[in-house]
Write a protein that holds these residues in place. Structure first.
Motif, PDB file in Angstrom:
ATOM      1  N   LYS A   1     -14.766   4.906 -32.035  1.00 44.28           N
ATOM      2  CA  LYS A   1     -15.414   6.185 -31.736  1.00 44.28           C
ATOM      3  C   LYS A   1     -14.597   7.004 -30.735  1.00 44.28           C
ATOM      4  N   ARG A   2     -13.979   6.314 -29.759  1.00 36.03           N
ATOM      5  CA  ARG A   2     -13.168   7.038 -28.761  1.00 36.03           C
ATOM      6  C   ARG A   2     -11.942   7.682 -29.402  1.00 36.03           C
ATOM      7  N   ARG A   3     -11.287   6.952 -30.319  1.00 38.17           N
ATOM      8  CA  ARG A   3     -10.113   7.500 -31.027  1.00 38.17           C
ATOM      9  C   ARG A   3     -10.516   8.727 -31.850  1.00 38.17           C
ATOM     10  N   ILE A   4     -11.642   8.587 -32.560  1.00 40.72           N
ATOM     11  CA  ILE A   4     -12.137   9.675 -33.411  1.00 40.72           C
ATOM     12  C   ILE A   4     -12.487  10.903 -32.556  1.00 40.72           C
ATOM     13  N   ALA A   5     -13.148  10.656 -31.423  1.00 35.75           N
ATOM     14  CA  ALA A   5     -13.565  11.761 -30.544  1.00 35.75           C
ATOM     15  C   ALA A   5     -12.359  12.524 -30.003  1.00 35.75           C
ATOM     16  N   ALA A   6     -11.321  11.796 -29.613  1.00 35.62           N
ATOM     17  CA  ALA A   6     -10.119  12.445 -29.073  1.00 35.62           C
ATOM     18  C   ALA A   6      -9.465  13.316 -30.144  1.00 35.62           C
ATOM     19  N   ALA A   7      -9.396  12.791 -31.380  1.00 39.08           N
ATOM     20  CA  ALA A   7      -8.787  13.556 -32.479  1.00 39.08           C
ATOM     21  C   ALA A   7      -9.633  14.776 -32.824  1.00 39.08           C
ATOM     22  N   ALA A   8     -10.956  14.620 -32.803  1.00 38.98           N
ATOM     23  CA  ALA A   8     -11.858  15.732 -33.110  1.00 38.98           C
ATOM     24  C   ALA A   8     -11.732  16.827 -32.048  1.00 38.98           C
ATOM     25  N   ALA A   9     -11.662  16.424 -30.784  1.00 40.26           N
ATOM     26  CA  ALA A   9     -11.512  17.398 -29.696  1.00 40.26           C
ATOM     27  C   ALA A   9     -10.203  18.173 -29.861  1.00 40.26           C
ATOM     28  N   GLY A  10      -9.207  17.511 -30.452  1.00 41.14           N
ATOM     29  CA  GLY A  10      -7.912  18.145 -30.696  1.00 41.14           C
ATOM     30  C   GLY A  10      -7.968  19.250 -31.742  1.00 41.14           C
TER      31      GLY A  10
ATOM     32  N   PRO B   1     -20.398  12.438 -30.860  1.00 35.03           N
ATOM     33  CA  PRO B   1     -20.329  13.808 -30.339  1.00 35.03           C
ATOM     34  C   PRO B   1     -20.291  13.848 -28.800  1.00 35.03           C
ATOM     35  N   GLN B   2     -21.021  12.911 -28.163  1.00 33.08           N
ATOM     36  CA  GLN B   2     -20.997  12.852 -26.693  1.00 33.08           C
ATOM     37  C   GLN B   2     -19.570  12.563 -26.201  1.00 33.08           C
ATOM     38  N   LEU B   3     -18.883  11.655 -26.903  1.00 32.06           N
ATOM     39  CA  LEU B   3     -17.491  11.339 -26.541  1.00 32.06           C
ATOM     40  C   LEU B   3     -16.580  12.541 -26.804  1.00 32.06           C
ATOM     41  N   ILE B   4     -16.881  13.304 -27.874  1.00 32.59           N
ATOM     42  CA  ILE B   4     -16.103  14.526 -28.159  1.00 32.59           C
ATOM     43  C   ILE B   4     -16.271  15.503 -26.996  1.00 32.59           C
ATOM     44  N   ALA B   5     -17.519  15.676 -26.546  1.00 30.25           N
ATOM     45  CA  ALA B   5     -17.807  16.591 -25.435  1.00 30.25           C
ATOM     46  C   ALA B   5     -16.984  16.216 -24.206  1.00 30.25           C
ATOM     47  N   GLU B   6     -16.927  14.909 -23.928  1.00 33.98           N
ATOM     48  CA  GLU B   6     -16.191  14.436 -22.754  1.00 33.98           C
ATOM     49  C   GLU B   6     -14.687  14.627 -22.920  1.00 33.98           C
ATOM     50  N   ALA B   7     -14.205  14.689 -24.185  1.00 32.66           N
ATOM     51  CA  ALA B   7     -12.767  14.831 -24.445  1.00 32.66           C
ATOM     52  C   ALA B   7     -12.317  16.295 -24.536  1.00 32.66           C
ATOM     53  N   LEU B   8     -13.269  17.237 -24.516  1.00 35.02           N
ATOM     54  CA  LEU B   8     -12.903  18.659 -24.618  1.00 35.02           C
ATOM     55  C   LEU B   8     -12.083  19.089 -23.399  1.00 35.02           C
TER      56      LEU B   8
ATOM     57  N   THR C   1     -25.772  22.775 -27.099  1.00 43.19           N
ATOM     58  CA  THR C   1     -26.137  21.440 -27.582  1.00 43.19           C
ATOM     59  C   THR C   1     -27.641  21.213 -27.519  1.00 43.19           C
ATOM     60  N   ALA C   2     -28.122  20.327 -28.405  1.00 41.93           N
ATOM     61  CA  ALA C   2     -29.517  19.887 -28.370  1.00 41.93           C
ATOM     62  C   ALA C   2     -29.626  18.553 -27.645  1.00 41.93           C
ATOM     63  N   SER C   3     -28.458  18.004 -27.253  1.00 42.24           N
ATOM     64  CA  SER C   3     -28.406  16.655 -26.680  1.00 42.24           C
ATOM     65  C   SER C   3     -28.436  16.667 -25.152  1.00 42.24           C
ATOM     66  N   LEU C   4     -29.441  16.002 -24.577  1.00 44.30           N
ATOM     67  CA  LEU C   4     -29.519  15.915 -23.113  1.00 44.30           C
ATOM     68  C   LEU C   4     -28.309  15.183 -22.526  1.00 44.30           C
ATOM     69  N   PRO C   5     -27.854  14.057 -23.138  1.00 44.35           N
ATOM     70  CA  PRO C   5     -26.667  13.378 -22.591  1.00 44.35           C
ATOM     71  C   PRO C   5     -25.404  14.241 -22.642  1.00 44.35           C
ATOM     72  N   VAL C   6     -25.238  15.028 -23.708  1.00 48.00           N
ATOM     73  CA  VAL C   6     -24.068  15.918 -23.793  1.00 48.00           C
ATOM     74  C   VAL C   6     -24.147  16.969 -22.686  1.00 48.00           C
ATOM     75  N   ALA C   7     -25.329  17.556 -22.519  1.00 49.29           N
ATOM     76  CA  ALA C   7     -25.507  18.575 -21.470  1.00 49.29           C
ATOM     77  C   ALA C   7     -25.220  17.974 -20.099  1.00 49.29           C
ATOM     78  N   GLY C   8     -25.720  16.744 -19.890  1.00 54.34           N
ATOM     79  CA  GLY C   8     -25.496  16.063 -18.605  1.00 54.34           C
ATOM     80  C   GLY C   8     -24.033  15.762 -18.365  1.00 54.34           C
ATOM     81  N   ALA C   9     -23.328  15.356 -19.423  1.00 58.51           N
ATOM     82  CA  ALA C   9     -21.918  14.999 -19.293  1.00 58.51           C
ATOM     83  C   ALA C   9     -21.059  16.210 -18.938  1.00 58.51           C
ATOM     84  N   LEU C  10     -21.477  17.404 -19.401  1.00 57.92           N
ATOM     85  CA  LEU C  10     -20.653  18.596 -19.199  1.00 57.92           C
ATOM     86  C   LEU C  10     -21.145  19.532 -18.093  1.00 57.92           C
ATOM     87  N   ALA C  11     -22.345  19.267 -17.589  1.00 58.91           N
ATOM     88  CA  ALA C  11     -22.966  20.210 -16.645  1.00 58.91           C
ATOM     89  C   ALA C  11     -22.098  20.493 -15.423  1.00 58.91           C
TER      90      ALA C  11
END
Length: 256
Positions: free
Chosen positions: A82-91, A107-114, A124-134
């Protein structure tokens, strides 16, 4: 009597698969006191009914209207992939300035890799994504309101979709419980499917990111055709020949 025994066996196999995330033929044979071939037959029957997917030497459960894994569980399975995929997606962000990030662990890992070195608005509709990027520098976070689903900590229902309908987004990062060439992108819950569909309608580009086990899996609610996404990001655990079949439907398929 024999038929009922097979039914009971299969029910137990599904229960174990859902509780633990996967089952092993040898372990099941020993636990159920039957031959491995009997277990394989049970797994074939369960796969035909769409309840499990077989793997080499075992099987894992398919997410359906009656069963969905939690975010906590997803955070423990296939994590390096998932981490490899997230990094490539963020790219694939390109020059996008407004981005939708879906619910789910990948998607949460993608958010962290942006990237954090330029202004970005993340919806986002995701509380963890919002928290990770806030607290991220240069990132403005817009959390969609609505009913929070306990298992995934994401908002759904008409408040969420109505808010989304008011945006025009450069890019949507979308996840799904299953993706198949015949049935498209699917998810167990209609309310979740509606949010994903609305996000795709609002976005100029859509990227699907998911681990290899999602491919060929079919859940309850279809929210998009494979051809509706610009790119699919997965890992090399998805065979090249299978990736090529998906690419024939339109998307660029990236294996990392």
């Amino acid at each position: 009597m024999a038929t009922r025994t097979a039914e009971e066996r299969q029910r137990e196999i599904v229960r174990v698969a859902r509780a633990t995330g996967s089952v092993d033929v040898a372990a099941l044979a020993s636990e159920l006191g039957v031959a491995k071939e009997t277990v394989r037959r049970d797994l074939r029957a369960l796969e035909d009914h769409g309840l499990i997917r077989r793997t080499h030497g075992g099987a894992y459960p398919v997410e359906s209207a009656g069963f969905e894994t939690t975010l906590a569980f997803r955070a423990t399975s296939h994590v390096p992939e998932k981490r490899r995929i997230a990094a490539a997606a963020a790219g694939l962000l390109g020059d996008a300035e407004t981005v939708f990030v879906d619910e789910g662990f990948t998607p949460q890992l993608i958010a962290e890799a942006l990237p954090r070195d330029r202004p970005l608005t993340v919806v986002t509709a995701s509380l963890p994504v919002a928290g990770a990027l806030a607290g991220a520098e240069n990132v403005s976070v817009l959390l969609l309101g609505g009913r929070v689903r306990a298992g995934t900590l994401a908002t759904v229902d008409h408040w969420t979709t109505k808010m989304l309908a008011g945006f025009v987004l450069d890019l949507a990062y979308i996840g799904a419980n299953g993706i198949s060439r015949d049935h498209g992108l699917t998810t167990p819950d209609p309310a979740v499917g509606e949010v994903k569909a609305q996000a795709m309608r609002a976005a100029r580009r859509t990227v699907f990111a998911g681990v290899h086990t999602k491919f060929g899996a079919v859940s309850f609610c279809r929210f998009a055709e494979v051809g509706a996404v610009e790119a699919i990001v997965t890992s090399t655990l998805l065979p090249a020949a299978e990736a090529h079949r998906y690419s024939l439907l339109g998307p660029q398929v990236i294996r990392v």
